[in-house]
Scaffold this motif. Structure first.
Motif, PDB file in Angstrom:
ATOM      1  N   SER A 100      -6.898  54.489  24.462  1.00 39.37           N
ATOM      2  CA  SER A 100      -6.244  55.076  25.629  1.00 39.37           C
ATOM      3  C   SER A 100      -5.088  54.151  25.985  1.00 39.37           C
ATOM      4  CB  SER A 100      -7.228  55.207  26.796  1.00 39.37           C
ATOM      5  OG  SER A 100      -7.683  53.940  27.205  1.00 39.37           O
ATOM      6  N   ASN A 101      -3.902  54.752  26.251  1.00 39.49           N
ATOM      7  CA  ASN A 101      -2.763  53.895  26.575  1.00 39.49           C
ATOM      8  C   ASN A 101      -2.175  54.272  27.921  1.00 39.49           C
ATOM      9  OD1 ASN A 101       0.012  55.121  26.551  1.00 39.49           O
ATOM     10  ND2 ASN A 101      -0.637  55.871  24.536  1.00 39.49           N
ATOM     11  N   ASN A 102      -1.582  53.273  28.581  1.00 41.52           N
ATOM     12  CA  ASN A 102      -0.963  53.507  29.883  1.00 41.52           C
ATOM     13  C   ASN A 102       0.544  53.300  29.815  1.00 41.52           C
ATOM     14  OD1 ASN A 102      -0.615  50.782  29.724  1.00 41.52           O
ATOM     15  ND2 ASN A 102      -1.820  50.263  31.533  1.00 41.52           N
ATOM     16  N   GLY A 103       1.101  53.345  28.611  1.00 41.98           N
ATOM     17  CA  GLY A 103       2.533  53.164  28.445  1.00 41.98           C
ATOM     18  C   GLY A 103       2.924  51.723  28.158  1.00 41.98           C
ATOM     19  N   GLU A 104       2.053  50.771  28.497  1.00 40.26           N
ATOM     20  CA  GLU A 104       2.357  49.366  28.233  1.00 40.26           C
ATOM     21  C   GLU A 104       1.402  48.741  27.230  1.00 40.26           C
ATOM     22  OE1 GLU A 104       3.033  46.774  31.457  1.00 40.26           O
ATOM     23  OE2 GLU A 104       4.299  48.199  32.525  1.00 40.26           O
ATOM     24  N   HIS A 105       0.131  49.135  27.306  1.00 39.61           N
ATOM     25  CA  HIS A 105      -0.833  48.612  26.342  1.00 39.61           C
ATOM     26  C   HIS A 105      -1.898  49.660  26.035  1.00 39.61           C
ATOM     27  CE1 HIS A 105      -2.066  47.007  30.367  1.00 39.61           C
ATOM     28  NE2 HIS A 105      -3.160  47.645  30.047  1.00 39.61           N
ATOM     29  N   ILE A 106      -2.623  49.391  24.946  1.00 41.72           N
ATOM     30  CA  ILE A 106      -3.675  50.304  24.489  1.00 41.72           C
ATOM     31  C   ILE A 106      -5.007  49.621  24.745  1.00 41.72           C
ATOM     32  CG2 ILE A 106      -4.670  51.463  22.472  1.00 41.72           C
ATOM     33  CD1 ILE A 106      -1.805  51.404  21.267  1.00 41.72           C
ATOM     34  N   ARG A 107      -5.933  50.396  25.277  1.00 39.88           N
ATOM     35  CA  ARG A 107      -7.257  49.865  25.572  1.00 39.88           C
ATOM     36  C   ARG A 107      -8.282  50.594  24.701  1.00 39.88           C
ATOM     37  NH1 ARG A 107      -8.803  47.068  30.061  1.00 39.88           N
ATOM     38  NH2 ARG A 107      -6.782  47.419  31.026  1.00 39.88           N
ATOM     39  N   LEU A 108      -9.163  49.817  24.050  1.00 38.92           N
ATOM     40  CA  LEU A 108     -10.271  50.395  23.287  1.00 38.92           C
ATOM     41  C   LEU A 108     -11.552  50.030  24.018  1.00 38.92           C
ATOM     42  CD1 LEU A 108      -9.325  49.325  19.639  1.00 38.92           C
ATOM     43  CD2 LEU A 108      -9.090  51.584  20.633  1.00 38.92           C
ATOM     44  N   ASN A 109     -12.259  51.040  24.514  1.00 40.98           N
ATOM     45  CA  ASN A 109     -13.538  50.781  25.183  1.00 40.98           C
ATOM     46  C   ASN A 109     -14.654  50.927  24.161  1.00 40.98           C
ATOM     47  OD1 ASN A 109     -12.576  50.267  27.831  1.00 40.98           O
ATOM     48  ND2 ASN A 109     -12.130  52.451  27.999  1.00 40.98           N
ATOM     49  N   ILE A 110     -15.499  49.909  24.073  1.00 37.59           N
ATOM     50  CA  ILE A 110     -16.589  49.895  23.099  1.00 37.59           C
ATOM     51  C   ILE A 110     -17.843  50.450  23.782  1.00 37.59           C
ATOM     52  CG2 ILE A 110     -17.875  48.479  21.454  1.00 37.59           C
ATOM     53  CD1 ILE A 110     -14.747  48.226  21.210  1.00 37.59           C
ATOM     54  N   PRO A 111     -18.327  51.612  23.312  1.00 44.79           N
ATOM     55  CA  PRO A 111     -19.542  52.158  23.924  1.00 44.79           C
ATOM     56  C   PRO A 111     -20.773  51.364  23.486  1.00 44.79           C
ATOM     57  CG  PRO A 111     -18.862  53.522  22.086  1.00 44.79           C
ATOM     58  CD  PRO A 111     -17.818  52.457  22.252  1.00 44.79           C
ATOM     59  N   PRO A 136       1.500  45.848  22.398  1.00 47.07           N
ATOM     60  CA  PRO A 136       2.559  45.774  21.380  1.00 47.07           C
ATOM     61  C   PRO A 136       3.741  44.952  21.885  1.00 47.07           C
ATOM     62  CG  PRO A 136       1.918  48.050  21.831  1.00 47.07           C
ATOM     63  CD  PRO A 136       1.273  47.202  22.866  1.00 47.07           C
ATOM     64  N   TRP A 137       4.392  44.257  20.938  1.00 51.57           N
ATOM     65  CA  TRP A 137       5.560  43.474  21.305  1.00 51.57           C
ATOM     66  C   TRP A 137       6.771  44.371  21.500  1.00 51.57           C
ATOM     67  CZ3 TRP A 137       3.289  40.231  16.983  1.00 51.57           C
ATOM     68  CH2 TRP A 137       2.354  39.340  17.507  1.00 51.57           C
ATOM     69  N   GLU A 138       6.726  45.566  20.933  1.00 51.48           N
ATOM     70  CA  GLU A 138       7.794  46.547  21.145  1.00 51.48           C
ATOM     71  C   GLU A 138       7.145  47.827  21.672  1.00 51.48           C
ATOM     72  OE1 GLU A 138      10.195  47.110  17.619  1.00 51.48           O
ATOM     73  OE2 GLU A 138      10.022  44.982  17.107  1.00 51.48           O
ATOM     74  N   LYS A 139       7.630  48.312  22.824  1.00 50.42           N
ATOM     75  CA  LYS A 139       7.004  49.486  23.472  1.00 50.42           C
ATOM     76  C   LYS A 139       6.987  50.726  22.566  1.00 50.42           C
ATOM     77  CE  LYS A 139       7.241  48.756  28.418  1.00 50.42           C
ATOM     78  NZ  LYS A 139       6.754  47.482  28.451  1.00 50.42           N
ATOM     79  N   ASN A 140       8.009  50.867  21.695  1.00 57.18           N
ATOM     80  CA  ASN A 140       8.062  52.064  20.849  1.00 57.18           C
ATOM     81  C   ASN A 140       6.945  52.102  19.809  1.00 57.18           C
ATOM     82  OD1 ASN A 140       9.116  49.960  19.349  1.00 57.18           O
ATOM     83  ND2 ASN A 140      10.693  51.208  18.362  1.00 57.18           N
ATOM     84  N   LEU A 141       6.162  51.029  19.678  1.00 58.65           N
ATOM     85  CA  LEU A 141       5.070  50.996  18.700  1.00 58.65           C
ATOM     86  C   LEU A 141       3.754  51.549  19.257  1.00 58.65           C
ATOM     87  CD1 LEU A 141       5.595  47.544  16.959  1.00 58.65           C
ATOM     88  CD2 LEU A 141       5.803  49.801  15.942  1.00 58.65           C
ATOM     89  N   ILE A 142       3.673  51.768  20.564  1.00 60.00           N
ATOM     90  CA  ILE A 142       2.405  52.221  21.162  1.00 60.00           C
ATOM     91  C   ILE A 142       1.863  53.465  20.459  1.00 60.00           C
ATOM     92  CG2 ILE A 142       1.418  53.313  23.212  1.00 60.00           C
ATOM     93  CD1 ILE A 142       2.464  51.138  24.864  1.00 60.00           C
ATOM     94  N   GLY A 143       2.705  54.473  20.278  1.00 60.68           N
ATOM     95  CA  GLY A 143       2.258  55.712  19.630  1.00 60.68           C
ATOM     96  C   GLY A 143       1.789  55.478  18.201  1.00 60.68           C
ATOM     97  N   ALA A 144       2.533  54.645  17.463  1.00 60.34           N
ATOM     98  CA  ALA A 144       2.183  54.374  16.062  1.00 60.34           C
ATOM     99  C   ALA A 144       0.849  53.629  15.969  1.00 60.34           C
ATOM    100  CB  ALA A 144       3.290  53.562  15.395  1.00 60.34           C
TER     101      ALA A 144
END
Length: 186
Positions: free
Chosen positions: A94-105, A71-79
């Motif tokens: 899954s997020n680490n506070g800076e970015h969200i990762r989607l793992n494709i099974p 996200p370009w704004e950190k406050n958007l991670i939760g949204a």
């Protein structure tokens, strides 16, 4: 007098639209590979406006099994995370506070067969709309013939609309076959 071109050109334009729609529908089917298209249609509440994820974050595919959303704004991670869960695309972010990762099974055999059924129905929908466009064109030629178009010109127009239909049906089959091969490849 009506020219055959005035009937065939709009028919071809409509068939192009049917193919475009099919391409979009097939792109949204997850074939076990990571793709930025997975997030198409997912919106985030951005200052009171529903906004596509791709417009509030950088979406990348670092490898074949991962989609990375920054996200370009950190406050958007939760949204963004909530929007992905609500969209029910079958992935847990899954997020680490800076970015969200989607793992494709990896896909199971059963899931692959379900996806092939889904794309088969999309392809059939495209075929039906193309046949409907041909029917409308043929009816337009018959009407034009009653209004003074020479019979041979009307017949040629009907033949041309059939050739156009065959060409687009072949495109549908090619798109379907390519996507089916992509899904069934382990």
């Amino acid at each position: 007098m009506t020219e055959p071109k005035t009937i065939l050109d709009p028919a071809q334009a409509k068939m192009d639209k049917a193919i475009e729609f099919l391409v979009e529908a097939l792109a949204s089917v997850r074939a076990g590979k990571a793709s930025t298209n997975l997030l198409n249609g997912i919106t985030v509440d951005y200052y009171g406006n529903p906004t596509p994820v791709s417009q509030v974050a950088s979406v990348t595919v670092p490898d074949a099994r991962t989609v990375l959303i920054q996200p370009w704004e950190k406050n958007l991670i939760g949204a963004i995370e909530k929007a992905i869960l609500v969209a029910n695309i079958g992935l847990t972010p899954s997020n680490n506070g800076e970015h969200i990762r989607l793992n494709i099974p990896p896909l199971t055999e059963e899931r692959r067969k379900e996806l092939v059924k889904q794309i088969k129905s999309e392809a059939e929908t495209a075929r039906i709309s193309i046949r409907n466009i041909r029917r409308d064109a043929v009816e337009a030629f018959k009407k034009a013939q009653k209004e003074g178009m020479p019979e041979d010109m009307a017949k040629d127009g009907e033949d041309s609309s059939q050739k156009l239909t065959d060409k687009y049906m072949k495109k549908v089959d090619e798109l379907f076959a390519a996507k089916e091969a992509e899904i069934m490849t382990v």
